[in-house]
Design an enzyme around this catalytic site. Structure first.
Site, PDB file in Angstrom:
ATOM      1  CE  LYS A 167      -1.960   2.427   3.337  1.00 43.84           C
ATOM      2  NZ  LYS A 167      -1.995   3.814   2.782  1.00 43.84           N
ATOM      3  CD  GLU A 242      13.747   5.084   7.136  1.00 42.79           C
ATOM      4  OE1 GLU A 242      13.622   6.003   7.990  1.00 42.79           O
ATOM      5  OE2 GLU A 242      13.771   5.285   5.923  1.00 42.79           O
ATOM      6  CB  CYS A 278      12.978  10.085   8.012  1.00 39.01           C
ATOM      7  SG  CYS A 278      13.492   8.834   6.827  1.00 39.01           S
TER       8      CYS A 278
END
Length: 486
Positions: A167, A242, A278
């Site tokens: 997804k 993550e 990130c």
């Protein structure tokens, strides 16, 4: 959506509108998958898995080769879809796709090198280890590198013989849906299934009893929720996460200031995904001897970046992904000013761009401290905070003073100090005189709330395999020899 080799609408008929972040216009709709869609995708993956595992590494690698060819043929189309849907500059998205080639070649090579162990645990017996795939893997990807993540993140689970229910982020699904066409051409039906939707769709994947291995890239709150929901499902599941980062870049006074400034800007990923990364080095900790000069040169360098429509070739910095995210980032900029940080440049909306686009001039703050929101919370946008430091131990304590520890970088010409500092920083991935680059084969991941597990390396490959031990009682070789020769 792609389920079992067929392209289908959602069973319940729900849809989500898709908006162009450069203009604010609605451009299309995507299906909202419900539990019945996730169930169908999982069943398709289960049915395809034995045959996929049975191909062996060589057969699966051949599918990877065909997939790589198709990606190259569709490079410009996929890059443009990300620019239109996500807001990342189209020229950067072409580079994202080109970087995938190392992964498409590297994972089959790692898989071919896998081996078990023979363990001398007891005399007269044979003990060895073997690996088997989990079966069906659930993979949920983030919005900031849509096509890159949709290409690279499933690869280790697929090469090890697992099948997939994937997804993408509901913010940026278009390139993944286009990529599903290429998956469908390169892989047997049901090996890769793509469903689109919101948090409820993701929850159906996380809690499905037949999906025992889950992987997620995204925010810390969502990662924590996935851990909780996986546990509440009543089934033991293996997870890799993550998550977020508020990453420190430590600059010593002996550096070439221009090189360090370039490293700070490059490490923010401004011209790739508007700082929506990130791994961005959003906390820049500069020694006071060069602090003012560093800030001045950085401001001048940022003035050269062109903010613009993502699918125009001259754009360096595109819009952020959505109206909601624009509001969030602007809220951080306002809080930085209110809490006493010095807004050196940027932080406002350009006036010469489409009125309803999600544009922000990259913001540079000086005199930031750890008690400010912009100094301690992940913003995930084009906002850079520069800290001043004098005392080494205090600087290390501040660099480590958050519950995030994904990456860090150290900038100095003194190799002893560089390695001492790299060792002291509580982060999973540390660069010395470099930043933000990933090197396939080196384990990428973080400490504390930033990650669970490692990616992009042999360490990750093994996490998609269950380990088993086989024991054989060999008996007494003297007795066996006597019987054989009698």
């Amino acid at each position: 959506m792609l389920i079992g080799g067929a392209f289908v609408e959602g069973v319940d008929g729900g849809v989500r509108e898709v908006f162009d972040p450069s203009t604010g216009r609605e451009i299309t709709q995507i299906p909202l998958a419900g539990p019945r869609d996730v169930e169908a995708a999982t069943v398709a993956a289960q049915e395809a898995q034995p045959g996929w595992e049975g191909l062996g590494v060589a057969g699966r690698a051949a599918c990877f080769e065909r997939f790589a060819e198709l990606i190259k043929e569709n490079r410009d189309r996929l890059a443009m879809l990300d620019a239109i849907d996500c807001g990342n500059p189209v020229k950067a998205m072409r580079i994202d796709i080109d970087l995938c080639d190392a992964y498409l070649q590297g994972w089959p090579a790692f898989a071919r090198s896998l081996s078990g162990d023979v363990i001398p645990a007891s005399p007269g017996n044979l003990h060895y280890t073997a690996h088997r795939p989990y079966g069906v893997v659930g993979r949920i990807t983030a919005f900031n590198h849509p096509v890159m993540f949709a290409i690279t993140r499933p690869l280790p689970s697929l090469i090890t013989g697992n099948t997939l229910v994937m997804k993408p982020s509901d913010e940026t699904s278009l390139s993944t849906l286009a990529l599903a066409e290429l998956f469908n051409e390169a892989f047997p039906p049901g090996v890769v299934n793509v469903v689109t939707g919101d948090g409820a769709t993701g929850d159906a994947i996380v809690t499905h009893p037949s999906i025992k291995r889950l992987a997620f890239t995204g925010s810390v709150p969502t990662g924590l929720l996935i851990q909780r929901r996986a546990a509440e499902s009543g089934y033991v599941k293996s997870l890799s996460l993550e998550l977020g980062g508020k990453n420190a870049m430590v600059v010593f006074p002996d550096v070439d200031i221009d090189l360090a400034v370039e490293g700070a800007i490059f490490g923010m990923n401004l011209d790739v995904c508007q700082g929506q990364s990130c791994g961005s080095n959003s906390r820049i900790m500069v020694h006071s001897k060069i602090y003012d000069e560093f800030v001045g040169r950085m401001a001048a360098r940022l003035d050269e970046f062109r903010v613009g429509v993502a699918y125009e070739e001259g754009t360096d910095v595109g819009p952020v992904v959505s109206k909601a995210h624009l509001k969030r980032v602007m809220g951080y900029i306002e809080s930085g000013v209110a809490e006493g940080a010095c807004l050196v440049r940027g932080g406002s909306r350009p006036t010469d761009l489409p009125e309803h686009g999600n544009f922000i001039e990259p913001a540079l703050f000086a005199d930031v401290t750890l008690d400010m929101r912009i100094g301690r919370e992940e913003i995930f946008g084009p906002v850079m905070s520069v800290f001043r430091w004098d005392d080494y131990d205090t600087m290390i304590a501040e660099a480590n003073g958050l519950d995030l520890g994904l990456t860090a970088s150290v900038w100095t010409n003194d190799l002893a100090i560089a390695h001492k500092t790299a060792d002291a920083l509580d982060a999973g991935y540390v660069w010395i005189n470099d930043s933000t680059r990933h090197y396939f084969g080196t384990p990428f991941g973080g400490s504390k709330n930033s990650a669970l597990g490692r990616e992009e390396s042999k360490d990750e490959l093994l996490t998609y395999l269950e380990h088993k031990v086989v024991h054989t009682r060999l008996g007494d070789p003297k007795v066996s020899l006597s019987r054989l020769l009698s």
